[in-house]
Design an enzyme around this catalytic site. Structure first.
Site, PDB file in Angstrom:
ATOM      1  CE  LYS A 185      -2.923  -3.338   0.949  1.00  0.00           C
ATOM      2  NZ  LYS A 185      -3.814  -4.126  -0.028  1.00  0.00           N
ATOM      3  CB  VAL A 186       0.093   4.814  -0.369  1.00  0.00           C
ATOM      4  CG1 VAL A 186       0.667   5.960  -0.481  1.00  0.00           C
ATOM      5  CG2 VAL A 186      -0.493   4.675  -1.819  1.00  0.00           C
TER       6      VAL A 186
END
Ligand code: PLP
Length: 379
Positions: A185-186
């Site tokens: 994920k980010v």
């Protein structure tokens, strides 16, 4: 070799984790509390509760809403399998609806037909960080008295325009939003998750459920001058985040604004580089959505074989991933015929590919990827 994704972790994160190790308190404690406060402030949520990962966050969301055996939960098949699995963990039944091909998100026009007298909740996935149409979805849910959980696993830093203003995903716009801090994920804490809500009673339940139903957390007893005996008021779980993870997460939160700006610039550049390739469909934002571009997903023309295209790109040193999976095609879910048509979900899985996108990429990497994709399309 250009990988599909690389987390941005550096000395700041390593130093923060080291300080926690040397502090003598490594399990859920002051760092987790601070990470929760900072995350809540960032997304504009009244409450945030950190947990071990997003899968446990989603399960606790259902559990706190009292969803269990005999209940139905509407969601998409076209998601990471955890979205469906958490419904099963609770003994409830997932009811899959199809996606819109443009956003890869739940098609809200199909919601009404999926609602039965057993429907208790909708899990809306902001797939690959692209906000789902929350205004439409919440309107249907409210009309039917159904709870809304946002699977915002991929959507930290994404924004949606609601009632005329831009708001962070996580505010929350339904009842509960759930985030992941997996390295794909980010922002990441290695493993990690977060639940946000406006409802103090739900937040209280998350905190009991994540820690064995314990009435007084160990950190409180540790700091007390008086003897405290705790109670175990319900059957809870051990779904805690550690203070080492939270310390890393706090540094990642500081990076989030720059990470989003960088990812949005990279997505914009992809659109320029790939925009005029005949037959390739690019992702685009509805005018009310700002994606964090957790993944950049392009749809190949039907005539191209997905696996062969991916292999050819890999042979040229470019890692890709196939379109998001469909849970209804996996053994735990494949036994029953889906109730609703899932054609767009299947087409997206079979014909889309995810291209590399991460903050440390440079323009030469992106041009190389674009040229290679162009080459495949010219075949
Ligand atoms: C990654 C992901 C999850 C699971 O998150 P974990 O933190 O790995 O448990 C759930 N839903 C979606 C849509 C995801 O992308």
């Amino acid at each position: 070799m250009i990988p599909i994704a690389v987390p941005l972790l550096a000395d700041e994160e390593a130093d923060a984790a080291r300080a926690v190790v040397l502090s003598g308190w490594v399990s859920q404690g002051p760092q987790v509390a601070a990470f929760e406060d900072e995350f809540a402030a960032l997304v504009g949520a009244p409450h945030a509760c950190a947990v071990a990962n997003c899968t446990t966050a989603l399960q606790l969301a259902l559990a706190a809403l009292g969803i269990g055996r005999g209940d139905e939960v509407i969601t998409v098949s076209h998601s990471f399998i955890a979205t469906a699995n958490v419904i099963r963990y609770q003994g409830a039944t997932p009811v899959f609806v199809d996606i819109e091909p443009e956003t890869y998100n739940l098609d809200c026009t199909r919601l009404a037909e999926a609602i039965t007298e057993r429907t208790r909740a909708i899990i809306a996935v902001h797939q690959m960080g692209m906000p789902c149409d929350m205004a439409a979805l919440v309107a249907v849910a409210r009309r039917h008295g159904i709870a809304v959980i946002e699977d915002a696993a991929c959507a930290a830093g994404s924004q949606i325009r609601m009632n005329g203003q831009w708001e962070a995903i996580g505010k929350p716009h339904g009842d509960i939003a759930c985030f992941s801090f997996h390295p794909r994920k980010v922002i990441t804490t290695g493993e990690g998750g977060m639940l946000t809500t406006s409802d103090a009673e739900l937040d209280r339940k998350f905190r009991l459920l994540r820690q064995h139903g314990m009435s007084v957390p160990d950190i409180v007893r540790h700091g007390s001058q008086r003897v405290i005996f705790e109670e175990y008021v319900l059957v809870g779980y051990n779904y805690r985040m550690t203070d080492m993870q939270a310390a890393i997460g706090r540094k990642q939160l500081e990076r989030l604004p720059q990470l989003i700006a960088r990812r949005r610039a990279l997505a914009f550049r992809y659109a320029e580089l790939l925009g005029n390739i005949e037959g390739l469909r690019l992702p685009s934002e509805p005018e009310w959505a700002r994606s964090n571009w957790q993944s950049y997903c392009v749809r190949l023309p039907d005539r191209l074989d997905q696996r062969a295209t991916m292999q050819s790109l890999l042979d040229q040193g470019i890692a890709t991933r196939r379109g998001i999976m469909c849970s209804h095609r996996e053994p735990p879910y494949a036994g029953a015929e889906p109730r609703h048509d899932l054609r767009q979900s299947e087409l997206a899985q079979d014909h889309a590919i995810l291209l590399p996108l991460y903050a440390q990429m440079d323009s030469a990497d992106q041009e190389r990827i674009a040229d290679a994709v162009k080459g495949e399309l010219a075949r």
